[in-house]
Design a protein around this motif. Sequence first.
Motif, PDB file in Angstrom:
ATOM      1  N   ARG A   1       5.631  11.541   0.619  1.00 38.77           N
ATOM      2  CA  ARG A   1       5.094  12.443  -0.389  1.00 38.77           C
ATOM      3  C   ARG A   1       6.200  12.963  -1.302  1.00 38.77           C
ATOM      4  O   ARG A   1       7.387  12.787  -1.034  1.00 38.77           O
ATOM      5  CB  ARG A   1       4.344  13.596   0.278  1.00 38.77           C
ATOM      6  CG  ARG A   1       3.113  13.090   1.043  1.00 38.77           C
ATOM      7  CD  ARG A   1       2.212  14.199   1.528  1.00 38.77           C
ATOM      8  NE  ARG A   1       1.049  13.643   2.200  1.00 38.77           N
ATOM      9  CZ  ARG A   1      -0.054  13.257   1.594  1.00 38.77           C
ATOM     10  NH1 ARG A   1      -0.162  13.394   0.274  1.00 38.77           N
ATOM     11  NH2 ARG A   1      -1.064  12.761   2.261  1.00 38.77           N
ATOM     12  N   ASN A   2       5.774  13.615  -2.364  1.00 35.55           N
ATOM     13  CA  ASN A   2       6.717  14.131  -3.357  1.00 35.55           C
ATOM     14  C   ASN A   2       6.368  15.596  -3.610  1.00 35.55           C
ATOM     15  O   ASN A   2       5.303  15.901  -4.149  1.00 35.55           O
ATOM     16  CB  ASN A   2       6.614  13.315  -4.652  1.00 35.55           C
ATOM     17  CG  ASN A   2       7.646  13.704  -5.680  1.00 35.55           C
ATOM     18  OD1 ASN A   2       8.196  14.801  -5.660  1.00 35.55           O
ATOM     19  ND2 ASN A   2       7.917  12.806  -6.612  1.00 35.55           N
ATOM     20  N   TYR A   3       7.280  16.486  -3.220  1.00 35.62           N
ATOM     21  CA  TYR A   3       7.007  17.916  -3.293  1.00 35.62           C
ATOM     22  C   TYR A   3       7.602  18.573  -4.530  1.00 35.62           C
ATOM     23  O   TYR A   3       7.672  19.797  -4.608  1.00 35.62           O
ATOM     24  CB  TYR A   3       7.524  18.587  -2.019  1.00 35.62           C
ATOM     25  CG  TYR A   3       6.902  18.007  -0.769  1.00 35.62           C
ATOM     26  CD1 TYR A   3       5.566  18.240  -0.474  1.00 35.62           C
ATOM     27  CD2 TYR A   3       7.637  17.195   0.087  1.00 35.62           C
ATOM     28  CE1 TYR A   3       4.977  17.694   0.652  1.00 35.62           C
ATOM     29  CE2 TYR A   3       7.055  16.640   1.220  1.00 35.62           C
ATOM     30  CZ  TYR A   3       5.731  16.889   1.500  1.00 35.62           C
ATOM     31  OH  TYR A   3       5.149  16.348   2.609  1.00 35.62           O
TER      32      TYR A   3
ATOM     33  N   VAL B   1       3.651  17.181  -7.057  1.00 34.87           N
ATOM     34  CA  VAL B   1       3.349  15.785  -7.369  1.00 34.87           C
ATOM     35  C   VAL B   1       2.429  15.172  -6.324  1.00 34.87           C
ATOM     36  O   VAL B   1       1.436  14.517  -6.655  1.00 34.87           O
ATOM     37  CB  VAL B   1       4.650  14.966  -7.488  1.00 34.87           C
ATOM     38  CG1 VAL B   1       4.342  13.478  -7.649  1.00 34.87           C
ATOM     39  CG2 VAL B   1       5.461  15.455  -8.686  1.00 34.87           C
ATOM     40  N   ASN B   2       2.721  15.392  -5.038  1.00 36.22           N
ATOM     41  CA  ASN B   2       1.927  14.734  -3.997  1.00 36.22           C
ATOM     42  C   ASN B   2       1.992  15.538  -2.711  1.00 36.22           C
ATOM     43  O   ASN B   2       2.919  15.395  -1.914  1.00 36.22           O
ATOM     44  CB  ASN B   2       2.449  13.317  -3.757  1.00 36.22           C
ATOM     45  CG  ASN B   2       1.628  12.547  -2.746  1.00 36.22           C
ATOM     46  OD1 ASN B   2       0.577  13.006  -2.303  1.00 36.22           O
ATOM     47  ND2 ASN B   2       2.099  11.374  -2.374  1.00 36.22           N
ATOM     48  N   ILE B   3       1.013  16.402  -2.499  1.00 36.12           N
ATOM     49  CA  ILE B   3       0.916  17.190  -1.287  1.00 36.12           C
ATOM     50  C   ILE B   3      -0.551  17.283  -0.897  1.00 36.12           C
ATOM     51  O   ILE B   3      -1.438  17.301  -1.760  1.00 36.12           O
ATOM     52  CB  ILE B   3       1.518  18.602  -1.484  1.00 36.12           C
ATOM     53  CG1 ILE B   3       1.581  19.359  -0.146  1.00 36.12           C
ATOM     54  CG2 ILE B   3       0.761  19.387  -2.530  1.00 36.12           C
ATOM     55  CD1 ILE B   3       2.334  20.681  -0.229  1.00 36.12           C
ATOM     56  N   GLN B   4      -0.819  17.296   0.408  1.00 31.37           N
ATOM     57  CA  GLN B   4      -2.199  17.416   0.869  1.00 31.37           C
ATOM     58  C   GLN B   4      -2.759  18.790   0.529  1.00 31.37           C
ATOM     59  O   GLN B   4      -2.030  19.757   0.302  1.00 31.37           O
ATOM     60  CB  GLN B   4      -2.255  17.203   2.378  1.00 31.37           C
ATOM     61  CG  GLN B   4      -1.930  15.788   2.820  1.00 31.37           C
ATOM     62  CD  GLN B   4      -1.789  15.713   4.331  1.00 31.37           C
ATOM     63  OE1 GLN B   4      -0.802  16.151   4.891  1.00 31.37           O
ATOM     64  NE2 GLN B   4      -2.797  15.150   4.976  1.00 31.37           N
ATOM     65  N   LEU B   5      -4.085  18.895   0.536  1.00 35.27           N
ATOM     66  CA  LEU B   5      -4.731  20.184   0.330  1.00 35.27           C
ATOM     67  C   LEU B   5      -4.405  21.128   1.484  1.00 35.27           C
ATOM     68  O   LEU B   5      -4.154  20.681   2.613  1.00 35.27           O
ATOM     69  CB  LEU B   5      -6.244  19.994   0.227  1.00 35.27           C
ATOM     70  CG  LEU B   5      -6.748  19.202  -0.979  1.00 35.27           C
ATOM     71  CD1 LEU B   5      -8.255  18.969  -0.863  1.00 35.27           C
ATOM     72  CD2 LEU B   5      -6.416  19.918  -2.280  1.00 35.27           C
TER      73      LEU B   5
END
Length: 219
Positions: free
Chosen positions: A153-155, A138-142
């Motif tokens: 963040r949402n993993y 869902v929401n992780i950096q490159l």
Amino acid sequence: NGMWIGNDCNHIVIRNSVIQGRISLDLTNTGSPSNSDDIIVDNNYFSIDLPLASWGGIGNKLVSNNIFTWSGAGNLVDNLRNTIFQNNIFYGLTASSGSQTDCLYANNLSFGHACNNNLPPAGQGGSNNLVNVDPKLVNIQLPSQSPAFSYTRNYRPRADSPCKGAGIGGTDIGLYEPDYEFSMTGEPKRPQALTIIPNPVVVPSGGTTTVNFTIRKST
């Protein structure tokens, strides 16, 4: 930060943790594997180069449902033996590094290493791995951005994530799976009483009292 678990320690469980340093089973700092057995490492978030090193011993060690991240050119292991990897995400780290003996890679996903996303590593066993496939969390950096853990963040896997149903027995690859889900807060899924007002008092037989509870569970 990291953990240094050393010199022939057995029966260790590392679970539901954020680790941004090195785990090693070698107290002597010689680079030679210790004789440690019966190790379980599951449902953790690692953000470091070379998180696992010097895992000796002839007994099995299980590494399951973790996310291993680094900057896009990191290495996962060195001097590992008899370790089963399942349902993990290797995100910017390569599992194909260092010395490995009798390791098994099943139902893992790799993505974003600069040059080597191979699963299983050469000479090791394994099957049902997703090689160089975006996990679509869902929401992780490159991977190139050194994705350190963040509570903002949402993993979890997105609805279209290849991680969904691709783990052992149809579970999800990554931190979240039916038997044990990673907790962002450390609180369990079952509701926990945070306050009881008033504190318990003695009530006569047949009497009544009113108690107000505040409860919460992890999301």
